[in-house]
Write a protein that holds these residues in place. Structure first.
Motif, PDB file in Angstrom:
ATOM      1  N   UNK A 146       0.603  -1.179  -0.039  1.00  0.00           N
ATOM      2  CA  UNK A 146       0.192   0.117  -0.041  1.00  0.00           C
ATOM      3  C   UNK A 146       0.894   1.338   0.061  1.00  0.00           C
ATOM      4  N   UNK A 147       1.894   1.300   0.731  1.00  0.00           N
ATOM      5  CA  UNK A 147       2.772   2.534   0.677  1.00  0.00           C
ATOM      6  C   UNK A 147       3.535   2.579  -0.482  1.00  0.00           C
ATOM      7  N   UNK A 148       3.987   1.624  -1.332  1.00  0.00           N
ATOM      8  CA  UNK A 148       4.650   1.683  -2.529  1.00  0.00           C
ATOM      9  C   UNK A 148       3.804   2.144  -3.454  1.00  0.00           C
ATOM     10  N   UNK A 149       2.413   1.860  -3.589  1.00  0.00           N
ATOM     11  CA  UNK A 149       1.327   2.350  -4.393  1.00  0.00           C
ATOM     12  C   UNK A 149       1.008   3.892  -4.357  1.00  0.00           C
ATOM     13  N   UNK A 150       1.197   4.168  -3.059  1.00  0.00           N
ATOM     14  CA  UNK A 150       0.844   5.490  -2.813  1.00  0.00           C
ATOM     15  C   UNK A 150       1.951   6.404  -2.801  1.00  0.00           C
ATOM     16  N   UNK A 151       3.219   5.756  -2.915  1.00  0.00           N
ATOM     17  CA  UNK A 151       4.472   6.699  -2.890  1.00  0.00           C
ATOM     18  C   UNK A 151       4.655   7.411  -4.355  1.00  0.00           C
ATOM     19  N   UNK A 152       4.194   6.745  -5.375  1.00  0.00           N
ATOM     20  CA  UNK A 152       4.250   7.053  -6.852  1.00  0.00           C
ATOM     21  C   UNK A 152       5.577   7.130  -7.529  1.00  0.00           C
ATOM     22  N   UNK A 153       6.835   6.748  -6.761  1.00  0.00           N
ATOM     23  CA  UNK A 153       8.040   6.449  -7.276  1.00  0.00           C
ATOM     24  C   UNK A 153       8.586   5.042  -7.207  1.00  0.00           C
ATOM     25  N   UNK A 154       9.668   4.816  -7.925  1.00  0.00           N
ATOM     26  CA  UNK A 154      10.083   3.568  -7.921  1.00  0.00           C
ATOM     27  C   UNK A 154      10.920   3.318  -6.294  1.00  0.00           C
ATOM     28  N   UNK A 155      10.746   1.950  -5.886  1.00  0.00           N
ATOM     29  CA  UNK A 155      11.189   1.506  -4.651  1.00  0.00           C
ATOM     30  C   UNK A 155      12.735   1.203  -4.776  1.00  0.00           C
ATOM     31  N   UNK A 156      13.138   0.341  -5.840  1.00  0.00           N
ATOM     32  CA  UNK A 156      14.621   0.108  -5.992  1.00  0.00           C
ATOM     33  C   UNK A 156      15.410   1.031  -6.292  1.00  0.00           C
ATOM     34  N   UNK A 282       5.230  14.213  -1.084  1.00  0.00           N
ATOM     35  CA  UNK A 282       5.035  12.692  -1.710  1.00  0.00           C
ATOM     36  C   UNK A 282       5.450  11.623  -0.973  1.00  0.00           C
ATOM     37  N   UNK A 283       5.890  12.026   0.277  1.00  0.00           N
ATOM     38  CA  UNK A 283       6.338  10.882   1.315  1.00  0.00           C
ATOM     39  C   UNK A 283       4.760  10.209   1.816  1.00  0.00           C
ATOM     40  N   UNK A 284       5.103   9.183   2.256  1.00  0.00           N
ATOM     41  CA  UNK A 284       4.021   8.480   2.831  1.00  0.00           C
ATOM     42  C   UNK A 284       4.002   7.758   4.225  1.00  0.00           C
ATOM     43  N   UNK A 285       3.175   8.125   4.975  1.00  0.00           N
ATOM     44  CA  UNK A 285       3.033   6.953   6.317  1.00  0.00           C
ATOM     45  C   UNK A 285       1.924   6.123   6.306  1.00  0.00           C
ATOM     46  N   UNK A 286       2.076   4.856   6.651  1.00  0.00           N
ATOM     47  CA  UNK A 286       1.115   3.886   6.536  1.00  0.00           C
ATOM     48  C   UNK A 286       1.056   3.350   8.112  1.00  0.00           C
ATOM     49  N   UNK A 287      -0.148   3.680   8.682  1.00  0.00           N
ATOM     50  CA  UNK A 287      -0.558   3.462  10.051  1.00  0.00           C
ATOM     51  C   UNK A 287      -1.277   2.065  10.243  1.00  0.00           C
TER      52      UNK A 287
END
Length: 381
Positions: A146-156, A282-287
């Motif tokens: 979910x965090x990666x989907x909301x982040x909107x940028x690549x993870x690796x 563009x950062x994300x917090x997943x609670x």
């Protein structure tokens, strides 16, 4: 011995308390299984699959639970639901007993013998029945997705002809089952991962997964774990020191995942409004603690809040967002417990009331709330 699996009445609950695999095994114990039509659809299980496994289908909840000796559920039944249960029936579910004493009293007065799966003791023989772990494991995984989907940028990190994409920085707060799975998942996706926890034992676990451990490691930190393996509530002084360290760290992170829970208490506030405002656009917090009040000051149950360009994700029932897998694991947890309540030779219920598993999980019996943590006597003290 009739075992009933009704449809969950909460519209936000897609999980089901049995699968074709566990139905087969329950039939093997000598049980007659009745599943309400449609009970497994939200978890990807067709009625025909339950029938093929040996269950009978019933059109309504009332028909499903009529004269049932055992009712298996995901969530605690409402008074409307258990009005159709027979007195003396065993009801096994995730009961959410803390703060819901009135609901427990109502079940007791209805003559139900109820068991809370989340109170299963953390001992070796009960590991296969540990619903908190099985569901938290999935929640930790899903939190990263979910965090990666909301982040909107690549993870690796990606090295391309057009330039290098830096790896995302993921910070996991709380290194229990959910947190450790979040760390492992974020690492698999190529993120640079850090994590924190108040339990000293967590440091080695975090580092074994390739993440860096972030904590104020003073004398209080070294004593910060209960005999049951849970985190203790820390002193105000320690919390202030840890908060300062975390605040400086959070400002540099792309995704923060919070997983901190203390059994029977509101979730501790770990991420303040000021910390969120220090994060990059563009950062994300997943609670993951949002249903217990949240670890983030700005999180809202069932919502994705945007505050100054930072998304705060507060999905309810995160394991249910992976309903098929969550149901498969939960159903196995339930079967393992039910198996201990059955005399295999007689193929009949034979609850051993002195069994430590029964004593730890039984909430109501003989018309009363009997669990020592929730009985009226305990409340009076």
């Amino acid at each position: 011995m009739k075992i009933a699996i009704p449809v969950e009445t909460d519209e936000a609950e897609p999980r089901v308390a049995a699968t074709p695999e566990t139905v087969k095994r329950l039939v093997g114990l000598g049980a007659d299984i009745v599943v309400q039509a449609g009970a497994g659809l939200a978890s990807g299980i067709r009625d025909a699959e339950f029938e093929a496994a040996g269950a009978k289908l019933a059109p309504t909840a009332k028909d499903t639970v009529a004269s049932a000796d055992v009712v298996l559920k995901v969530r605690r039944p409402t008074p409307d639901e258990f009005a159709d249960y027979k007195s003396g029936a065993l009801v096994i579910a995730i009961m959410d007993p803390y703060g819901n004493e009135a609901a427990l009293k109502a079940m007791a007065e209805a003559g139900l013998v109820s068991f809370a799966m989340e109170l299963m003791p953390r001992i070796t023989r009960a590991q296969v029945m540990d619903v908190l772990s099985s569901q938290a494991n999935l929640a930790g995984y899903r939190a990263v997705i979910d965090g990666a989907a909301e982040y909107g940028r690549a993870m690796p990190m990606m090295m391309t002809a057009a330039g290098t994409v830096p790896a995302a920085k993921v910070f996991v707060m709380g290194a229990g089952v959910a947190g450790l799975q979040a760390i492992a998942t974020a690492r698999r996706l190529g993120a640079v991962v850090t994590a924190t926890d108040v339990r000293p034992a967590a440091k080695e676990q975090v580092e074994s997964l390739g993440a860096k451990f972030i904590a104020v490691e003073d004398d209080e930190f070294k004593q910060a774990e209960t005999s049951g393996g849970y985190a203790k509530e820390m002193s105000k002084e320690y919390q202030a020191k840890q908060a300062a360290l975390v605040a400086a760290h959070i400002a540099k992170q792309d995704i923060v995942i919070t997983t901190a829970l203390i059994p029977g208490r509101p979730a501790p506030k770990l991420v303040s409004k000021e910390m969120v405002e220090s994060m990059k656009q563009g950062s994300v917090v997943v609670d993951l603690a949002v249903e217990r009040g949240g670890n983030c000051e700005l999180s809202e149950p069932g919502a994705v809040v945007v505050h100054e360009g930072v998304k705060i994700v507060g999905h309810n029932n995160v394991p249910g967002r992976l309903a098929a897998t969550a149901s498969a694991l939960y159903a196995k947890n339930l079967f393992a417990f039910v198996e201990t309540l059955v005399d295999k030779a007689a193929k009949a219920l034979a609850v051993k009331w002195d069994d430590e598993l029964v004593k730890a999980t039984c909430l109501t019996k003989d018309g009363a709330v009997v669990h020592p943590s929730f009985s009226p006597k305990h409340a009076a003290e």
